[in-house]
Design an enzyme around this catalytic site. Structure first.
Site, PDB file in Angstrom:
ATOM      1  N   ASN A  75       6.683   7.723  18.266  1.00  0.00           N
ATOM      2  CA  ASN A  75       7.593   7.501  19.393  1.00  0.00           C
ATOM      3  C   ASN A  75       7.323   8.368  20.611  1.00  0.00           C
ATOM      4  O   ASN A  75       8.150   8.455  21.515  1.00  0.00           O
ATOM      5  CB  ASN A  75       9.041   7.684  18.926  1.00  0.00           C
ATOM      6  CG  ASN A  75       9.488   6.494  18.098  1.00  0.00           C
ATOM      7  OD1 ASN A  75       8.963   5.383  18.251  1.00  0.00           O
ATOM      8  ND2 ASN A  75      10.446   6.703  17.193  1.00  0.00           N
TER       9      ASN A  75
ATOM     10  N   ASN B 131      12.189   4.671  13.509  1.00  0.00           N
ATOM     11  CA  ASN B 131      13.531   4.943  14.035  1.00  0.00           C
ATOM     12  C   ASN B 131      14.082   3.907  15.000  1.00  0.00           C
ATOM     13  O   ASN B 131      14.738   4.263  15.986  1.00  0.00           O
ATOM     14  CB  ASN B 131      13.562   6.350  14.632  1.00  0.00           C
ATOM     15  CG  ASN B 131      13.720   7.358  13.510  1.00  0.00           C
ATOM     16  OD1 ASN B 131      14.455   7.110  12.547  1.00  0.00           O
ATOM     17  ND2 ASN B 131      13.028   8.475  13.600  1.00  0.00           N
TER      18      ASN B 131
ATOM     19  N   TRP C  20       1.862  12.210  19.716  1.00  0.00           N
ATOM     20  CA  TRP C  20       1.485  13.259  20.682  1.00  0.00           C
ATOM     21  C   TRP C  20       2.664  14.232  20.800  1.00  0.00           C
ATOM     22  O   TRP C  20       3.487  14.134  21.721  1.00  0.00           O
ATOM     23  CB  TRP C  20       1.117  12.656  22.048  1.00  0.00           C
ATOM     24  CG  TRP C  20       0.580  13.710  22.999  1.00  0.00           C
ATOM     25  CD1 TRP C  20       1.294  14.353  23.974  1.00  0.00           C
ATOM     26  CD2 TRP C  20      -0.741  14.261  23.037  1.00  0.00           C
ATOM     27  NE1 TRP C  20       0.496  15.278  24.615  1.00  0.00           N
ATOM     28  CE2 TRP C  20      -0.772  15.236  24.063  1.00  0.00           C
ATOM     29  CE3 TRP C  20      -1.912  14.043  22.299  1.00  0.00           C
ATOM     30  CZ2 TRP C  20      -1.913  15.973  24.377  1.00  0.00           C
ATOM     31  CZ3 TRP C  20      -3.046  14.770  22.619  1.00  0.00           C
ATOM     32  CH2 TRP C  20      -3.042  15.718  23.652  1.00  0.00           C
TER      33      TRP C  20
ATOM     34  N   HIS D 244      10.406  19.672  11.056  1.00  0.00           N
ATOM     35  CA  HIS D 244       9.023  19.194  11.001  1.00  0.00           C
ATOM     36  C   HIS D 244       8.031  20.173  11.620  1.00  0.00           C
ATOM     37  O   HIS D 244       8.411  21.044  12.388  1.00  0.00           O
ATOM     38  CB  HIS D 244       8.889  17.863  11.754  1.00  0.00           C
ATOM     39  CG  HIS D 244       9.813  16.816  11.261  1.00  0.00           C
ATOM     40  ND1 HIS D 244       9.927  16.494   9.934  1.00  0.00           N
ATOM     41  CD2 HIS D 244      10.669  16.000  11.921  1.00  0.00           C
ATOM     42  CE1 HIS D 244      10.814  15.538   9.803  1.00  0.00           C
ATOM     43  NE2 HIS D 244      11.295  15.224  10.985  1.00  0.00           N
TER      44      HIS D 244
HETATM   45  N1  CTP Z   1       5.878  11.627  17.139  1.00  0.00           N
HETATM   46  C1  CTP Z   1       4.851  12.355  17.745  1.00  0.00           C
HETATM   47  N2  CTP Z   1       5.062  12.939  18.953  1.00  0.00           N
HETATM   48  C2  CTP Z   1       6.248  12.861  19.564  1.00  0.00           C
HETATM   49  C3  CTP Z   1       7.313  12.151  18.965  1.00  0.00           C
HETATM   50  C4  CTP Z   1       7.096  11.540  17.738  1.00  0.00           C
HETATM   51  O1  CTP Z   1       3.759  12.460  17.178  1.00  0.00           O
HETATM   52  N3  CTP Z   1       6.402  13.429  20.776  1.00  0.00           N
HETATM   53  C5  CTP Z   1       5.622  10.930  15.869  1.00  0.00           C
HETATM   54  C6  CTP Z   1       6.030  11.749  14.646  1.00  0.00           C
HETATM   55  O2  CTP Z   1       5.129  11.495  13.604  1.00  0.00           O
HETATM   56  C7  CTP Z   1       7.390  11.175  14.311  1.00  0.00           C
HETATM   57  C8  CTP Z   1       7.252   9.715  14.719  1.00  0.00           C
HETATM   58  O3  CTP Z   1       6.394   9.730  15.859  1.00  0.00           O
HETATM   59  O4  CTP Z   1       7.746  11.294  12.965  1.00  0.00           O
HETATM   60  C9  CTP Z   1       8.560   9.036  15.075  1.00  0.00           C
HETATM   61  O5  CTP Z   1       9.252   9.782  16.047  1.00  0.00           O
HETATM   62  P1  CTP Z   1      10.765  10.257  15.830  1.00  0.00           P
HETATM   63  O6  CTP Z   1      11.605   9.052  15.791  1.00  0.00           O
HETATM   64  O7  CTP Z   1      11.123  11.309  16.798  1.00  0.00           O
HETATM   65  O8  CTP Z   1      10.563  10.921  14.390  1.00  0.00           O
HETATM   66  P2  CTP Z   1      11.282  11.716  13.232  1.00  0.00           P
HETATM   67  O9  CTP Z   1      10.245  12.244  12.308  1.00  0.00           O
HETATM   68  O10 CTP Z   1      12.303  10.878  12.630  1.00  0.00           O
HETATM   69  O11 CTP Z   1      11.938  12.944  13.897  1.00  0.00           O
HETATM   70  P3  CTP Z   1      13.352  13.489  13.622  1.00  0.00           P
HETATM   71  O12 CTP Z   1      13.427  13.753  12.144  1.00  0.00           O
HETATM   72  O13 CTP Z   1      13.398  14.734  14.418  1.00  0.00           O
HETATM   73  O14 CTP Z   1      14.300  12.413  14.081  1.00  0.00           O
END
Ligand code: CTP
Length: 290
Positions: free
Chosen positions: A80, A103, A234, A264
């Site tokens: 995302n 998500n 990223w 994370h």
């Molecule tokens: N991601 C990334 N760089 C970002 C945002 C997201 O590489 N700036 C990747 C991560 O692998 C992340 C995935 O995209 O798991 C999905 O993004 P997000 O919905 O923010 O992930 P979650 O892992 O669910 O984070 P959180 O638990 O904080 O909601």
């Protein structure tokens, strides 16, 4: 030719190693026969707390794994990150045989950059609060139902058993799916998935506290996909030219993964994926597609 052979060999070696830790076809979701309504289970990351398997939840558990016997030549795992904005990657993402998203990220308004095909989409319970106003108004609920109806019979993957806190959101989601007779195919990851994925990466010296959704999806995808292409990964506030990059392409959430409060270690995960990209085991796109 030789490089391609090496890359394929490496991907299949990786797949075999991962298989020793998890059975992705099974662990991707618990099935109906795993539980009966009224069963009490312990949260995966908070063993002292428990959850009751409700009638609604039980009725939405799949009869068999939603990924049973599914195999694809090329898959996209779409993270995302704001790096997707102005990437023009939409067409390329949609051209893959199977597209995994995270998500319940919106797509229509960003189609040129992120595409719209969604065969498998995850949804942390916190999304209800973050993107759908906690379902406080009828319009929030309608927006949510509309978003799910666009998914048709894709897999909606809800990590409902990880930590306490989201149970009422999961119940509301389940109730809306049942009430509106939505076709989406619900899946709820097994109690061992996160430990198995973490275990795999730990034995490979990648010390992650808790794999992010994106890393979980990549790890699962190694079981179902010959070629894996990653987009929207990223986890850095700036691009290589020093221009700001949003945390999410679709909202104003701020970067949290540099603080210890974050569960994370996305930059470490990124580094690991980048090494695999350089070896040809996966393809990481962080720039423009055209
Ligand atoms: N991601 C990334 N760089 C970002 C945002 C997201 O590489 N700036 C990747 C991560 O692998 C992340 C995935 O995209 O798991 C999905 O993004 P997000 O919905 O923010 O992930 P979650 O892992 O669910 O984070 P959180 O638990 O904080 O909601």
């Amino acid at each position: 030719m030789e490089i391609r052979w090496f890359a394929m060999h490496l991907s299949s070696m990786l797949q075999k190693n991962i298989l020793q830790f998890l059975d992705a076809e099974r662990d991707v979701s618990v099935v109906k026969s795993s539980f009966k309504p009224g069963d009490v289970i312990h949260y995966v990351l908070d063993r002292r707390r428990t959850l009751n398997i409700s009638q609604d939840l039980h009725s939405l558990l799949p009869e068999v794994s939603p990924m049973k016997n599914r195999r694809f030549k090329t898959c996209a795992v779409v993270g995302n990150s704001g790096v997707l904005l102005k990437s023009g990657c939409g067409k390329e993402i949609d051209s893959h045989d199977f597209v995994i998203r995270c998500n319940l990220a919106p797509v229509v308004e960003y189609a040129a950059d992120v595409g719209t095909k969604s065969d498998f989409i995850t949804m942390n319970p916190s999304v209800v609060q973050r993107a759908f106003g906690g379902f406080r108004n009828e319009s929030d609920r309608e927006k949510f139902v509309h978003r799910l109806s666009m998914l048709n019979d894709s897999v909606l993957w809800i990590p409902a058993f990880m930590v306490k806190g989201g149970e009422k959101h999961v119940e509301w989601v389940n109730a809306l799916i049942l009430k509106n007779k939505l076709k989406v195919r619900t899946a709820y990851p097994s109690l061992r998935l996160i430990h198995a994925v973490r275990g795999y990466w730990l034995t490979n010296k990648v010390h992650i506290k808790r794999p992010s959704t994106g890393l979980l999806m990549y790890t699962l995808a190694t079981r179902f996909c010959d070629e894996i292409h990653l987009y929207g990964f990223w986890p850095f506030p700036k691009d290589l030219l020093g221009k700001p990059v949003k945390y999410h392409y679709y909202d104003d959430l701020k970067y949290r993964y540099f603080s210890n409060a974050s569960p994370h270690r996305m930059p470490l995960e990124f580094k690991t994926l980048y090494v695999l990209h350089n070896k040809g085991a996966l393809k990481l796109t962080t720039g423009k597609c055209i």
